[in-house]
Design a protein around this motif. Sequence first.
Motif, mmCIF file in Angstrom:
data_model
loop_
_atom_site.group_PDB
_atom_site.id
_atom_site.type_symbol
_atom_site.label_atom_id
_atom_site.label_comp_id
_atom_site.label_asym_id
_atom_site.label_seq_id
_atom_site.Cartn_x
_atom_site.Cartn_y
_atom_site.Cartn_z
ATOM 1 N N ARG A 18 15.643 -33.826 54.103
ATOM 2 C CA ARG A 18 15.890 -32.504 53.519
ATOM 3 C C ARG A 18 15.367 -32.445 52.084
ATOM 4 N NH1 ARG A 18 22.167 -31.418 55.519
ATOM 5 N NH2 ARG A 18 21.732 -31.480 57.774
ATOM 6 N N LYS A 19 15.506 -33.567 51.366
ATOM 7 C CA LYS A 19 14.975 -33.644 49.999
ATOM 8 C C LYS A 19 13.460 -33.473 50.015
ATOM 9 C CE LYS A 19 14.747 -36.827 46.043
ATOM 10 N NZ LYS A 19 15.136 -38.176 45.532
ATOM 11 N N THR A 20 12.802 -34.121 50.982
ATOM 12 C CA THR A 20 11.356 -33.983 51.120
ATOM 13 C C THR A 20 10.977 -32.543 51.430
ATOM 14 O OG1 THR A 20 11.157 -36.253 51.918
ATOM 15 C CG2 THR A 20 9.338 -34.770 52.415
ATOM 16 N N ALA A 21 11.681 -31.939 52.376
ATOM 17 C CA ALA A 21 11.366 -30.568 52.778
ATOM 18 C C ALA A 21 11.521 -29.596 51.614
ATOM 19 C CB ALA A 21 12.260 -30.147 53.942
ATOM 20 N N ARG A 22 12.584 -29.752 50.847
ATOM 21 C CA ARG A 22 12.802 -28.865 49.696
ATOM 22 C C ARG A 22 11.687 -29.037 48.659
ATOM 23 N NH1 ARG A 22 18.337 -30.809 50.302
ATOM 24 N NH2 ARG A 22 19.619 -29.191 51.276
ATOM 25 N N THR A 23 11.285 -30.282 48.435
ATOM 26 C CA THR A 23 10.221 -30.553 47.464
ATOM 27 C C THR A 23 8.896 -29.948 47.913
ATOM 28 O OG1 THR A 23 11.311 -32.629 46.829
ATOM 29 C CG2 THR A 23 9.002 -32.361 46.196
ATOM 30 N N LEU A 24 8.558 -30.160 49.189
ATOM 31 C CA LEU A 24 7.290 -29.656 49.708
ATOM 32 C C LEU A 24 7.268 -28.135 49.787
ATOM 33 C CD1 LEU A 24 6.537 -32.228 52.566
ATOM 34 C CD2 LEU A 24 5.613 -32.168 50.240
ATOM 35 N N ALA A 25 8.433 -27.540 50.007
ATOM 36 C CA ALA A 25 8.504 -26.077 50.108
ATOM 37 C C ALA A 25 8.098 -25.405 48.799
ATOM 38 C CB ALA A 25 9.914 -25.648 50.498
ATOM 39 N N ASP A 26 8.180 -26.142 47.690
ATOM 40 C CA ASP A 26 7.816 -25.583 46.390
ATOM 41 C C ASP A 26 6.325 -25.710 46.095
ATOM 42 O OD1 ASP A 26 10.418 -24.847 45.798
ATOM 43 O OD2 ASP A 26 10.896 -26.749 44.803
ATOM 44 N N LEU A 27 5.589 -26.413 46.972
ATOM 45 C CA LEU A 27 4.154 -26.594 46.736
ATOM 46 C C LEU A 27 3.361 -25.424 47.301
ATOM 47 C CD1 LEU A 27 3.533 -30.389 47.537
ATOM 48 C CD2 LEU A 27 3.943 -29.304 45.319
ATOM 49 N N GLU A 28 2.452 -24.906 46.481
ATOM 50 C CA GLU A 28 1.568 -23.832 46.929
ATOM 51 C C GLU A 28 0.596 -24.402 47.959
ATOM 52 O OE1 GLU A 28 0.482 -19.907 46.959
ATOM 53 O OE2 GLU A 28 1.982 -20.789 45.613
ATOM 54 N N GLY A 29 0.481 -23.732 49.103
ATOM 55 C CA GLY A 29 -0.452 -24.175 50.122
ATOM 56 C C GLY A 29 0.150 -25.078 51.180
ATOM 57 N N VAL A 30 1.461 -25.283 51.139
ATOM 58 C CA VAL A 30 2.130 -26.130 52.133
ATOM 59 C C VAL A 30 3.122 -25.297 52.930
ATOM 60 C CG1 VAL A 30 3.687 -28.075 52.521
ATOM 61 C CG2 VAL A 30 1.886 -28.250 50.810
ATOM 62 N N GLU A 31 2.963 -25.306 54.245
ATOM 63 C CA GLU A 31 3.925 -24.659 55.137
ATOM 64 C C GLU A 31 4.799 -25.762 55.712
ATOM 65 O OE1 GLU A 31 3.981 -22.198 59.354
ATOM 66 O OE2 GLU A 31 2.247 -22.023 58.018
ATOM 67 N N THR A 32 6.066 -25.758 55.361
ATOM 68 C CA THR A 32 6.965 -26.876 55.671
ATOM 69 C C THR A 32 7.956 -26.501 56.769
ATOM 70 O OG1 THR A 32 6.832 -27.573 53.366
ATOM 71 C CG2 THR A 32 8.598 -28.532 54.691
ATOM 72 N N THR A 33 8.147 -27.429 57.716
ATOM 73 C CA THR A 33 9.136 -27.242 58.777
ATOM 74 C C THR A 33 9.964 -28.503 58.905
ATOM 75 O OG1 THR A 33 7.635 -25.793 60.018
ATOM 76 C CG2 THR A 33 9.515 -26.719 61.222
ATOM 77 N N LEU A 34 11.274 -28.376 58.819
ATOM 78 C CA LEU A 34 12.194 -29.501 58.990
ATOM 79 C C LEU A 34 12.573 -29.611 60.457
ATOM 80 C CD1 LEU A 34 13.977 -31.652 57.449
ATOM 81 C CD2 LEU A 34 15.798 -29.930 57.488
ATOM 82 N N ILE A 35 12.479 -30.820 61.017
ATOM 83 C CA ILE A 35 12.828 -31.030 62.424
ATOM 84 C C ILE A 35 13.810 -32.188 62.549
ATOM 85 C CG2 ILE A 35 10.596 -30.164 63.224
ATOM 86 C CD1 ILE A 35 9.768 -33.087 63.732
ATOM 87 N N THR A 36 14.483 -32.272 63.678
ATOM 88 C CA THR A 36 15.358 -33.411 63.926
ATOM 89 C C THR A 36 14.506 -34.649 64.192
ATOM 90 O OG1 THR A 36 15.463 -32.944 66.293
ATOM 91 C CG2 THR A 36 17.171 -31.949 64.894
ATOM 92 N N ASP A 37 15.059 -35.823 63.928
ATOM 93 C CA ASP A 37 14.305 -37.062 64.122
ATOM 94 C C ASP A 37 13.801 -37.196 65.555
ATOM 95 O OD1 ASP A 37 14.954 -37.614 61.520
ATOM 96 O OD2 ASP A 37 16.430 -39.157 61.965
ATOM 97 N N SER A 38 14.662 -36.889 66.499
ATOM 98 C CA SER A 38 14.314 -37.090 67.907
ATOM 99 C C SER A 38 13.320 -36.067 68.431
ATOM 100 C CB SER A 38 15.584 -37.059 68.768
ATOM 101 O OG SER A 38 16.299 -35.858 68.570
ATOM 102 N N ALA A 39 13.001 -35.051 67.631
ATOM 103 C CA ALA A 39 12.040 -34.028 68.057
ATOM 104 C C ALA A 39 10.605 -34.402 67.706
ATOM 105 C CB ALA A 39 12.388 -32.682 67.434
ATOM 106 N N HIS A 40 10.400 -35.578 67.092
ATOM 107 C CA HIS A 40 9.042 -35.907 66.640
ATOM 108 C C HIS A 40 8.050 -35.957 67.806
ATOM 109 C CE1 HIS A 40 10.534 -40.025 67.677
ATOM 110 N NE2 HIS A 40 9.289 -40.197 68.071
ATOM 111 N N GLY A 41 8.520 -36.404 68.978
ATOM 112 C CA GLY A 41 7.630 -36.484 70.128
ATOM 113 C C GLY A 41 7.114 -35.132 70.569
ATOM 114 N N LEU A 42 7.897 -34.104 70.336
ATOM 115 C CA LEU A 42 7.494 -32.752 70.709
ATOM 116 C C LEU A 42 6.426 -32.208 69.768
ATOM 117 C CD1 LEU A 42 7.970 -30.236 72.489
ATOM 118 C CD2 LEU A 42 9.759 -29.566 70.875
ATOM 119 N N TYR A 43 6.567 -32.511 68.484
ATOM 120 C CA TYR A 43 5.675 -31.927 67.489
ATOM 121 C C TYR A 43 4.456 -32.786 67.161
ATOM 122 C CZ TYR A 43 9.282 -28.448 66.847
ATOM 123 O OH TYR A 43 10.170 -27.433 67.068
ATOM 124 N N LEU A 44 4.511 -34.079 67.469
ATOM 125 C CA LEU A 44 3.371 -34.941 67.158
ATOM 126 C C LEU A 44 2.098 -34.503 67.865
ATOM 127 C CD1 LEU A 44 4.731 -38.610 66.971
ATOM 128 C CD2 LEU A 44 3.362 -37.422 65.247
#
Length: 283
Positions: free
Chosen positions: A158-184
Amino acid sequence: MIDETAEEIREMQTHSSSVVAVHAAQALEELVEREFATVEEYTRALERNGSVLRRANPSHASLQNAVREVVDDVTDADPDTVEAARRLTSEKIDEVVSRIESGKRLAAENAVEVLEDGATILTHDYSSTVIQALEQATAAGKTFEIYVTEARPRYIGRKTARTLADLEGVETTLITDSAHGLYLDECDRVIVGMDCIVDDTLYNRVGTFPIAATAARLDVPVTVLGSASKIVSEGFVFENEFRPGSEVMPEPADGFDVENPAYDATPVELLESVVTDEGRQEL
């Protein structure tokens, strides 16, 4: 006091290993302000307090190496006076901290060319080096879509997601750990930091191994970022940290155990490359 600093280090669970190493090395500066009758008394205190700091987090190779370097360099120099020992300690601390911080910065700079404009990336946990690399890449005009795993049970992602959300040009999505196989399957690359690489094994926040294994299955390259000082081949044996089970399940466990390892072990054969301050190494 050093004991209080060691306790702070034990509690620095949302900080990268490089930040913890800097904190530990700087803690030794406290001895420079103390009074000692002889050089021998000073060096004994330096060795004793160095051991206290290293025991505070035995899993961090960067912390172990940073503290050990300061202590060993001062004691090996065999200074003639307490004042000379103090001065040498301060110089070594500044040298170690500077190298750690420059190592992170250079590794991030070297990673920018790996981060292709418009790429979809998955990252896990929180890595200050990964954050720096993405900051530099976006400052250069690159854009990214980034999936961030939550990094249970302390949800450091969540700390990473909040930090990245403040960067211009980055579209950030937080997912559950076990969902990585779906999004990879949508990703062009996995980018993670490292606690350390010892011989042929990457030790990093638990959850890294299944992400790397799934990525290898789906032909998604995995790149690890970090200072070259975190790659060790001798003189260090990794010790995993097991956190309280209450972080996983706050209510009492009735009739069963709760395990909460902080790190897992990923074979480097699952990685495509490692980027450090010394450059990019393909595996």
